[in-house]
Design a protein around this motif. Structure first.
Motif, PDB file in Angstrom:
ATOM      1  N   LEU A 143       0.632  -1.313   0.347  1.00 47.45           N
ATOM      2  CA  LEU A 143       0.270  -0.198   0.103  1.00 47.45           C
ATOM      3  C   LEU A 143       0.666   1.036   0.075  1.00 47.45           C
ATOM      4  N   LEU A 144       1.785   1.107   0.848  1.00 51.59           N
ATOM      5  CA  LEU A 144       2.960   2.504   0.866  1.00 51.59           C
ATOM      6  C   LEU A 144       3.742   2.282  -0.889  1.00 51.59           C
ATOM      7  N   LEU A 145       4.221   1.574  -0.983  1.00 47.00           N
ATOM      8  CA  LEU A 145       4.215   1.405  -2.919  1.00 47.00           C
ATOM      9  C   LEU A 145       3.734   2.126  -3.543  1.00 47.00           C
ATOM     10  N   LEU A 146       2.170   1.533  -3.312  1.00 47.10           N
ATOM     11  CA  LEU A 146       1.410   2.048  -4.549  1.00 47.10           C
ATOM     12  C   LEU A 146       0.897   4.123  -3.857  1.00 47.10           C
ATOM     13  N   ALA A 147       1.302   4.129  -2.993  1.00 45.28           N
ATOM     14  CA  ALA A 147       0.781   5.341  -2.419  1.00 45.28           C
ATOM     15  C   ALA A 147       1.960   6.575  -2.764  1.00 45.28           C
ATOM     16  N   ILE A 148       3.026   5.903  -3.078  1.00 42.78           N
ATOM     17  CA  ILE A 148       4.130   6.759  -3.466  1.00 42.78           C
ATOM     18  C   ILE A 148       4.087   5.995  -4.769  1.00 42.78           C
ATOM     19  N   THR A 149       4.257   5.597  -5.231  1.00 47.16           N
ATOM     20  CA  THR A 149       4.897   5.542  -6.387  1.00 47.16           C
ATOM     21  C   THR A 149       3.434   6.190  -7.794  1.00 47.16           C
ATOM     22  N   ALA A 150       2.330   6.048  -7.411  1.00 45.61           N
ATOM     23  CA  ALA A 150       1.414   6.855  -8.445  1.00 45.61           C
ATOM     24  C   ALA A 150       1.600   8.600  -8.521  1.00 45.61           C
ATOM     25  N   PRO A 151       1.556   9.037  -7.385  1.00 46.73           N
ATOM     26  CA  PRO A 151       1.793  10.474  -7.505  1.00 46.73           C
ATOM     27  C   PRO A 151       3.155  10.653  -8.305  1.00 46.73           C
ATOM     28  N   VAL A 152       3.882  10.156  -7.987  1.00 47.43           N
ATOM     29  CA  VAL A 152       5.930  10.329  -8.695  1.00 47.43           C
ATOM     30  C   VAL A 152       5.154   9.769 -10.261  1.00 47.43           C
ATOM     31  N   ALA A 153       4.628   8.621 -10.367  1.00 47.67           N
ATOM     32  CA  ALA A 153       4.770   8.193 -11.967  1.00 47.67           C
ATOM     33  C   ALA A 153       4.196   9.310 -12.362  1.00 47.67           C
ATOM     34  N   LEU A 154       2.851   9.993 -12.009  1.00 47.34           N
ATOM     35  CA  LEU A 154       2.266  10.975 -12.449  1.00 47.34           C
ATOM     36  C   LEU A 154       2.935  12.015 -13.252  1.00 47.34           C
ATOM     37  N   LEU A 155       3.792  12.392 -11.851  1.00 49.49           N
ATOM     38  CA  LEU A 155       4.752  13.563 -12.169  1.00 49.49           C
ATOM     39  C   LEU A 155       5.582  13.181 -13.199  1.00 49.49           C
ATOM     40  N   PHE A 156       6.227  12.128 -13.440  1.00 47.89           N
ATOM     41  CA  PHE A 156       7.177  11.691 -14.220  1.00 47.89           C
ATOM     42  C   PHE A 156       6.146  11.692 -15.940  1.00 47.89           C
ATOM     43  N   GLY A 157       5.330  11.196 -15.817  1.00 47.72           N
ATOM     44  CA  GLY A 157       4.121  10.988 -16.659  1.00 47.72           C
ATOM     45  C   GLY A 157       4.299  12.698 -17.154  1.00 47.72           C
ATOM     46  N   PHE A 158       4.158  13.552 -16.637  1.00 47.70           N
ATOM     47  CA  PHE A 158       3.121  14.756 -17.021  1.00 47.70           C
ATOM     48  C   PHE A 158       4.441  15.054 -17.132  1.00 47.70           C
ATOM     49  N   ALA A 159       5.419  15.103 -16.785  1.00 49.57           N
ATOM     50  CA  ALA A 159       6.475  16.252 -16.913  1.00 49.57           C
ATOM     51  C   ALA A 159       7.406  15.700 -18.789  1.00 49.57           C
ATOM     52  N   GLY A 160       6.734  14.393 -19.069  1.00 46.90           N
ATOM     53  CA  GLY A 160       7.227  13.839 -20.336  1.00 46.90           C
ATOM     54  C   GLY A 160       6.020  13.260 -21.415  1.00 46.90           C
ATOM     55  N   ALA A 161       4.845  14.537 -20.907  1.00 50.71           N
ATOM     56  CA  ALA A 161       3.641  14.552 -21.711  1.00 50.71           C
ATOM     57  C   ALA A 161       4.458  16.314 -21.967  1.00 50.71           C
ATOM     58  N   SER A 162       4.478  16.912 -21.331  1.00 46.50           N
ATOM     59  CA  SER A 162       4.796  18.085 -21.373  1.00 46.50           C
ATOM     60  C   SER A 162       5.583  18.317 -22.473  1.00 46.50           C
ATOM     61  N   ALA A 163       7.194  17.859 -22.080  1.00 52.19           N
ATOM     62  CA  ALA A 163       7.907  17.695 -23.142  1.00 52.19           C
ATOM     63  C   ALA A 163       8.339  17.331 -24.189  1.00 52.19           C
ATOM     64  N   ALA A 164       7.355  16.098 -24.227  1.00 52.80           N
ATOM     65  CA  ALA A 164       6.590  15.992 -25.414  1.00 52.80           C
ATOM     66  C   ALA A 164       6.295  17.311 -26.653  1.00 52.80           C
ATOM     67  N   ARG A 165       5.556  18.151 -26.131  1.00 51.87           N
ATOM     68  CA  ARG A 165       4.723  19.340 -26.944  1.00 51.87           C
ATOM     69  C   ARG A 165       6.180  20.220 -27.153  1.00 51.87           C
ATOM     70  N   SER A 166       6.984  19.886 -26.427  1.00 52.91           N
ATOM     71  CA  SER A 166       7.534  21.487 -26.225  1.00 52.91           C
ATOM     72  C   SER A 166       7.948  21.730 -27.782  1.00 52.91           C
ATOM     73  N   ARG A 167       8.329  22.800 -28.122  1.00 53.32           N
ATOM     74  CA  ARG A 167       8.377  23.603 -29.751  1.00 53.32           C
ATOM     75  C   ARG A 167      10.481  23.830 -28.865  1.00 53.32           C
ATOM     76  N   ILE A 168      11.377  23.134 -27.958  1.00 53.20           N
ATOM     77  CA  ILE A 168      12.361  23.404 -27.974  1.00 53.20           C
ATOM     78  C   ILE A 168      12.876  21.589 -28.699  1.00 53.20           C
ATOM     79  N   LEU A 169      13.059  21.452 -30.189  1.00 49.81           N
ATOM     80  CA  LEU A 169      13.767  20.281 -30.272  1.00 49.81           C
ATOM     81  C   LEU A 169      14.027  19.288 -29.155  1.00 49.81           C
ATOM     82  N   PRO A 170      15.047  19.966 -28.897  1.00 51.83           N
ATOM     83  CA  PRO A 170      15.984  18.602 -28.236  1.00 51.83           C
ATOM     84  C   PRO A 170      15.184  18.190 -26.477  1.00 51.83           C
ATOM     85  N   ILE A 171      14.642  19.184 -26.245  1.00 53.16           N
ATOM     86  CA  ILE A 171      13.526  18.522 -24.747  1.00 53.16           C
ATOM     87  C   ILE A 171      12.510  17.636 -25.793  1.00 53.16           C
ATOM     88  N   ALA A 172      11.690  18.354 -26.439  1.00 53.80           N
ATOM     89  CA  ALA A 172      10.259  17.308 -27.707  1.00 53.80           C
ATOM     90  C   ALA A 172      11.237  16.113 -27.429  1.00 53.80           C
TER      91      ALA A 172
END
Length: 294
Positions: free
Chosen positions: A37-66
């Motif tokens: 349960l602790l793994l799920l409680a910590i991993t879920a928000p951290v994975a969501l943060l990684f996912g949001f960062a990855g999705a935002s980077a993929a939309r970037s107009r700066i090619l290396p970041i995208a």
């Protein structure tokens, strides 16, 4: 735990079972439920943060970041989970030790790679050999959480990227027409509305994450699967006060009930979150709510 448990050989029936289930070793499997349960409680928000960062980077107009955002999503999603877990935990552990080795032992004159061995100075070891057991367990658990977050963050990035594209483009154009900057449009219009499109995919990802928790056993963490196998195996009177045959089937059946119950509770909670998010939204679910209210 109970006073009548002092002589296990004289017990039988429900008394024997109650004493057996409250032995010190059985506390391990109860604690392991908290570990999951602790793994799920910590991993879920951290994975969501990684996912949001990855999705935002993929939309970037700066090619290396995208390229980085798209590469992170594509590479991690393309590698089997079990292979990534077995490789990445070792690689991450050695990477951290290599950094500490370079800082703490600059005068080291021996190669770090010695055949198949990875050798660093004693001061660079993680954790230190003199560290208490709880430090070793916490370090292993932290590596597991980070690995889970990176893997499921890539899948979350894919889900969030699709959700961002699903937000009607006309609304973004309208925001820009009202004078909003690109950053304001992103945070005030796109991000608040994308969650209703992302939640079905994130819900499925949450279920997959729950089912993936037994992989902790492969990472050296004493989770529910470890204890079910350990406690359910045949025990003779030579090694325990409560001898029994091969009970692994019953232990794994208990795990089945636990996971089914947990996923059912998750479904109920996620359905309530979906109802909350779709209220007033211009989506099929929001339209269904408006028709039901009328």
């Amino acid at each position: 735990m109970f006073s009548f448990c002092s002589d296990p050989a004289s017990l039988e029936g429900i008394e024997w079972l109650s004493c057996y289930l409250t032995t010190g070793k059985h506390l391990g499997i109860y604690w392991s439920i908290g570990t999951v349960l602790l793994l799920l409680a910590i991993t879920a928000p951290v994975a969501l943060l990684f996912g949001f960062a990855g999705a935002s980077a993929a939309r970037s107009r700066i090619l290396p970041i995208a390229w980085f955002g798209k590469g992170y999503t594509a590479i991690v999603r393309g590698v089997p989970d079990i292979a990534f877990f077995l490789f990445f935990v070792i690689a991450l552990d050695q990477f951290f030790e290599w950094i500490r080795h370079e800082v703490k032992c600059p005068d080291w004159d021996m190669p770090i790679r010695q055949g198949s061995d990875f050798v660093v100075c004693a001061e660079a070891k993680l954790p230190l050999g003199t560290a208490p057991q709880w430090v070793h367990e916490t370090y292993g658990f932290s590596l597991a959480v980070l690995t889970f977050a990176i893997v499921f963050g890539a899948f979350a990035a894919n889900v969030l990227s699709g959700a961002m594209r699903a937000v009607p483009h006309a609304q973004l154009e309208t925001a820009e027409a009202y004078g909003m900057s690109q950053r304001q449009t992103f945070w005030r219009v796109l991000v608040p509305q994308m969650w209703v499109y992302a939640l079905p995919g994130l819900s499925n990802l949450w279920m997959v994450l729950i089912k993936a928790t037994p992989l902790l056993f492969l990472l050296g963490v004493e989770d529910i699967v470890y204890w079910a196998r350990e406690l359910g195996a045949t025990k003779t009177a030579k090694f325990t006060d409560y001898p029994h045959g091969d009970w692994r089937m019953w232990y794994f059946l208990a795990l089945l009930v636990f996971y089914l119950g947990f996923t059912k509770v998750s479904e109920v909670v996620l359905d309530k979150i979906m109802l909350r998010l779709t209220r007033g939204q211009a989506t099929a679910a929001g339209e269904a709510q408006r028709k039901a209210a009328a």
